[in-house]
Design a protein around this motif. Sequence first.
Motif, PDB file in Angstrom:
ATOM      1  N   ALA A  51     -85.039 -36.954   7.111  1.00 13.05           N
ATOM      2  CA  ALA A  51     -84.544 -36.058   8.164  1.00 13.05           C
ATOM      3  C   ALA A  51     -83.366 -35.212   7.708  1.00 13.05           C
ATOM      4  O   ALA A  51     -82.691 -34.596   8.537  1.00 13.05           O
ATOM      5  CB  ALA A  51     -84.142 -36.896   9.385  1.00 13.05           C
ATOM      6  N   LEU A  52     -83.114 -35.140   6.421  1.00  9.62           N
ATOM      7  CA  LEU A  52     -81.897 -34.494   5.923  1.00  9.62           C
ATOM      8  C   LEU A  52     -81.783 -33.020   6.301  1.00  9.62           C
ATOM      9  O   LEU A  52     -80.675 -32.486   6.401  1.00  9.62           O
ATOM     10  CB  LEU A  52     -81.808 -34.636   4.403  1.00  9.62           C
ATOM     11  N   THR A  53     -82.907 -32.340   6.515  1.00 10.04           N
ATOM     12  CA  THR A  53     -82.837 -30.912   6.837  1.00 10.04           C
ATOM     13  C   THR A  53     -83.053 -30.625   8.318  1.00 10.04           C
ATOM     14  O   THR A  53     -83.166 -29.464   8.706  1.00 10.04           O
ATOM     15  CB  THR A  53     -83.868 -30.115   6.015  1.00 10.04           C
ATOM     16  N   HIS A  54     -83.111 -31.644   9.132  1.00 12.67           N
ATOM     17  CA  HIS A  54     -83.263 -31.440  10.579  1.00 12.67           C
ATOM     18  C   HIS A  54     -82.022 -30.712  11.122  1.00 12.67           C
ATOM     19  O   HIS A  54     -80.901 -30.959  10.660  1.00 12.67           O
ATOM     20  CB  HIS A  54     -83.432 -32.791  11.264  1.00 12.67           C
ATOM     21  N   PRO A  55     -82.172 -29.812  12.086  1.00 12.23           N
ATOM     22  CA  PRO A  55     -81.002 -29.107  12.635  1.00 12.23           C
ATOM     23  C   PRO A  55     -79.901 -30.035  13.136  1.00 12.23           C
ATOM     24  O   PRO A  55     -78.710 -29.738  12.967  1.00 12.23           O
ATOM     25  CB  PRO A  55     -81.600 -28.275  13.780  1.00 12.23           C
ATOM     26  N   ALA A  56     -80.262 -31.155  13.745  1.00  8.98           N
ATOM     27  CA  ALA A  56     -79.239 -32.094  14.212  1.00  8.98           C
ATOM     28  C   ALA A  56     -78.477 -32.705  13.038  1.00  8.98           C
ATOM     29  O   ALA A  56     -77.269 -32.951  13.119  1.00  8.98           O
ATOM     30  CB  ALA A  56     -79.874 -33.191  15.060  1.00  8.98           C
ATOM     31  N   HIS A  58     -77.924 -31.204  10.171  1.00  8.55           N
ATOM     32  CA  HIS A  58     -77.003 -30.160   9.706  1.00  8.55           C
ATOM     33  C   HIS A  58     -75.752 -30.118  10.580  1.00  8.55           C
ATOM     34  O   HIS A  58     -74.629 -30.013  10.079  1.00  8.55           O
ATOM     35  CB  HIS A  58     -77.701 -28.802   9.736  1.00  8.55           C
ATOM     36  N   ALA A  59     -75.938 -30.183  11.892  1.00  6.91           N
ATOM     37  CA  ALA A  59     -74.785 -30.139  12.796  1.00  6.91           C
ATOM     38  C   ALA A  59     -73.874 -31.330  12.572  1.00  6.91           C
ATOM     39  O   ALA A  59     -72.636 -31.196  12.556  1.00  6.91           O
ATOM     40  CB  ALA A  59     -75.271 -30.096  14.247  1.00  6.91           C
ATOM     41  N   ALA A  60     -74.461 -32.507  12.380  1.00  8.72           N
ATOM     42  CA  ALA A  60     -73.660 -33.711  12.145  1.00  8.72           C
ATOM     43  C   ALA A  60     -72.860 -33.597  10.849  1.00  8.72           C
ATOM     44  O   ALA A  60     -71.678 -33.980  10.787  1.00  8.72           O
ATOM     45  CB  ALA A  60     -74.565 -34.940  12.110  1.00  8.72           C
ATOM     46  N   ARG A  61     -73.486 -33.064   9.799  1.00  8.09           N
ATOM     47  CA  ARG A  61     -72.767 -32.918   8.531  1.00  8.09           C
ATOM     48  C   ARG A  61     -71.658 -31.871   8.633  1.00  8.09           C
ATOM     49  O   ARG A  61     -70.586 -32.033   8.048  1.00  8.09           O
ATOM     50  CB  ARG A  61     -73.727 -32.576   7.389  1.00  8.09           C
ATOM     51  N   ARG A  62     -71.916 -30.795   9.362  1.00  7.50           N
ATOM     52  CA  ARG A  62     -70.849 -29.799   9.536  1.00  7.50           C
ATOM     53  C   ARG A  62     -69.615 -30.438  10.171  1.00  7.50           C
ATOM     54  O   ARG A  62     -68.475 -30.107   9.813  1.00  7.50           O
ATOM     55  CB  ARG A  62     -71.346 -28.635  10.404  1.00  7.50           C
ATOM     56  N   GLY A 486     -76.096 -31.133  -5.189  1.00  9.34           N
ATOM     57  CA  GLY A 486     -76.428 -29.892  -4.511  1.00  9.34           C
ATOM     58  C   GLY A 486     -77.809 -29.371  -4.808  1.00  9.34           C
ATOM     59  O   GLY A 486     -78.349 -28.554  -4.048  1.00  9.34           O
ATOM     60  N   ALA A 487     -78.405 -29.831  -5.892  1.00  7.66           N
ATOM     61  CA  ALA A 487     -79.745 -29.360  -6.252  1.00  7.66           C
ATOM     62  C   ALA A 487     -80.801 -29.756  -5.227  1.00  7.66           C
ATOM     63  O   ALA A 487     -81.877 -29.172  -5.162  1.00  7.66           O
ATOM     64  CB  ALA A 487     -80.128 -29.897  -7.632  1.00  7.66           C
ATOM     65  N   SER A 488     -80.491 -30.761  -4.406  1.00  3.56           N
ATOM     66  CA  SER A 488     -81.437 -31.170  -3.369  1.00  3.56           C
ATOM     67  C   SER A 488     -81.607 -30.093  -2.307  1.00  3.56           C
ATOM     68  O   SER A 488     -82.643 -30.050  -1.624  1.00  3.56           O
ATOM     69  CB  SER A 488     -80.984 -32.474  -2.715  1.00  3.56           C
ATOM     70  N   GLY A 489     -80.601 -29.244  -2.158  1.00  5.90           N
ATOM     71  CA  GLY A 489     -80.710 -28.100  -1.251  1.00  5.90           C
ATOM     72  C   GLY A 489     -80.664 -28.417   0.226  1.00  5.90           C
ATOM     73  O   GLY A 489     -81.010 -27.567   1.054  1.00  5.90           O
ATOM     74  N   ILE A 490     -80.181 -29.584   0.595  1.00  2.53           N
ATOM     75  CA  ILE A 490     -80.294 -29.957   2.014  1.00  2.53           C
ATOM     76  C   ILE A 490     -79.394 -29.127   2.907  1.00  2.53           C
ATOM     77  O   ILE A 490     -79.693 -28.936   4.085  1.00  2.53           O
ATOM     78  CB  ILE A 490     -80.022 -31.460   2.223  1.00  2.53           C
ATOM     79  N   ASP A 491     -78.293 -28.611   2.381  1.00  2.00           N
ATOM     80  CA  ASP A 491     -77.388 -27.848   3.234  1.00  2.00           C
ATOM     81  C   ASP A 491     -77.778 -26.376   3.339  1.00  2.00           C
ATOM     82  O   ASP A 491     -77.218 -25.633   4.134  1.00  2.00           O
ATOM     83  CB  ASP A 491     -75.949 -27.974   2.738  1.00  2.00           C
ATOM     84  N   SER A 492     -78.747 -25.958   2.546  1.00  2.08           N
ATOM     85  CA  SER A 492     -79.232 -24.583   2.637  1.00  2.08           C
ATOM     86  C   SER A 492     -80.592 -24.486   3.292  1.00  2.08           C
ATOM     87  O   SER A 492     -81.010 -23.407   3.712  1.00  2.08           O
ATOM     88  CB  SER A 492     -79.291 -23.943   1.241  1.00  2.08           C
TER      89      SER A 492
END
Length: 496
Positions: A51-56, A58-62, A486-492
Amino acid sequence: MTPSTIFSDTGDEVGALIASYTANVSDELDRCIERAAKAALVDSIAVAMGALTHPAAHAARRHAYRFPVGTDGCLIWGTTKRTTPDIAALTNGVLLRCYDYNDFFVGARNSGHASDMVSGVVAAAEWADVSGAKLLSALAIGYEVVGAVYDAFSTAPGGWDYTNLTAIGTTGAIARVLGLDAQQTQEALAMTVVPHYASDEIESGDLNSRGDLTMWKRFNGGDAVRNALQACLLASVGVEGAVRPFVGKHGFIAKLANTREETIPVLRERLRVERPLARVAETYMKRWPVGSLAQSAIQAALQAREKVGDVSRVKQVRVFAEEGAYDHLVRIRTDPWNPISRETADHSLPYIVAAAVLDGHVRTDSFNPRRVLEPARQRFLKDKVVVNCAPQLGTLAGGKLKRAQAGYLSRVEIETTDGEIVHGAAAPSPGHPKNPFTDADLAAKLTENVEPFAGAAHTGKLVALLFSIEQARSVRALTALLALDGASGIDSAIAE
């Protein structure tokens, strides 16, 4: 002085009982229960990393990135960044609930997602630098307490969320990780339940201004677990909670609109320190990323589809669902034949079955909005899928526990254009206690969720470590493998 008499002067029999049990029960696990605790951990990590790229997520990581911590902090899973233990518990806990893919535990009076606790227990174990064996035993203790409170309490009369109960089990598990004594555990329980009553309004099914279900549904479990971890950390430095958090005039039992007579005897019977830990083996896992109520229907739909072969031959798909599944995934939903988003699609039994038939699988990308809104898919859903309530497969009057034990059953018929009718049987799905995951099943679920982000080699190392976690000298060996660069790209990359 025996554990049962230590706290007689506090006036809170329930808090004393749970605390005494948590502090004194043996953490010895037999081979079966050690394997069950390990399965709960493996399944949870699989669900979270997928679930690393789910919008929720992303919000939690921000949120978490605003509170960076050095090497003494806890990992934000899927990154190399660290934060405080409580924020890590929240942020990583969101991952567990993004796709409604983590386990489901059903007690005599309540049900919910026991594995919500995993993010908090792992954060505590990482921070305290304990062994993998201690992590497994803490999870088993946490599930034991969850089972007891799900049997003793009902959140329904007062309109409260299941997370109020899962938080109690989480407190028990984290208390064991941190080595709290019974007095400290009782204070932690008080600080878990009194300040954090969570309403069941989150399950109203109401749509927000975007026409979607609220994102908080993905946060409520992690929030409860974060609160439990914070309570244990506070108790460990001498902070005290309410004196009568459970039995007081405005205590937990009163707020839930339960009674002492219906709760305390059950807790006494379930929480007996001489009884070996066992209840982690009772949890229900999921093969597909939707709620437990749809698992049997997916299995039946895939069986029937395999017999059809060419989906262009499908004239009509008929679903027969037990009353609880029909109620939750059809009756209470706003236009389930017209989903407009991920959340409305994965809470629509007609769409879930349509996706299984059209694609021959159900994955997280089955619910991407662009796929949900494909014109051909929408036409198939509206023109060819019929869902019927089938009380003979399970009734609301029979109770959730009975329906769950049966497997939340659904069956599927597909009628073809040449008049053939093929069937998918009503049966417990993979992950149900009657059809449990094998180690190969767990490894497959872990691999398919982690490998897209971590690659095959890194995923292989994670699989190997998790299946031998009881030998790990430190849980930090596990979290090291949950760190992706960062190569995993989850934040982009944001999943639709």
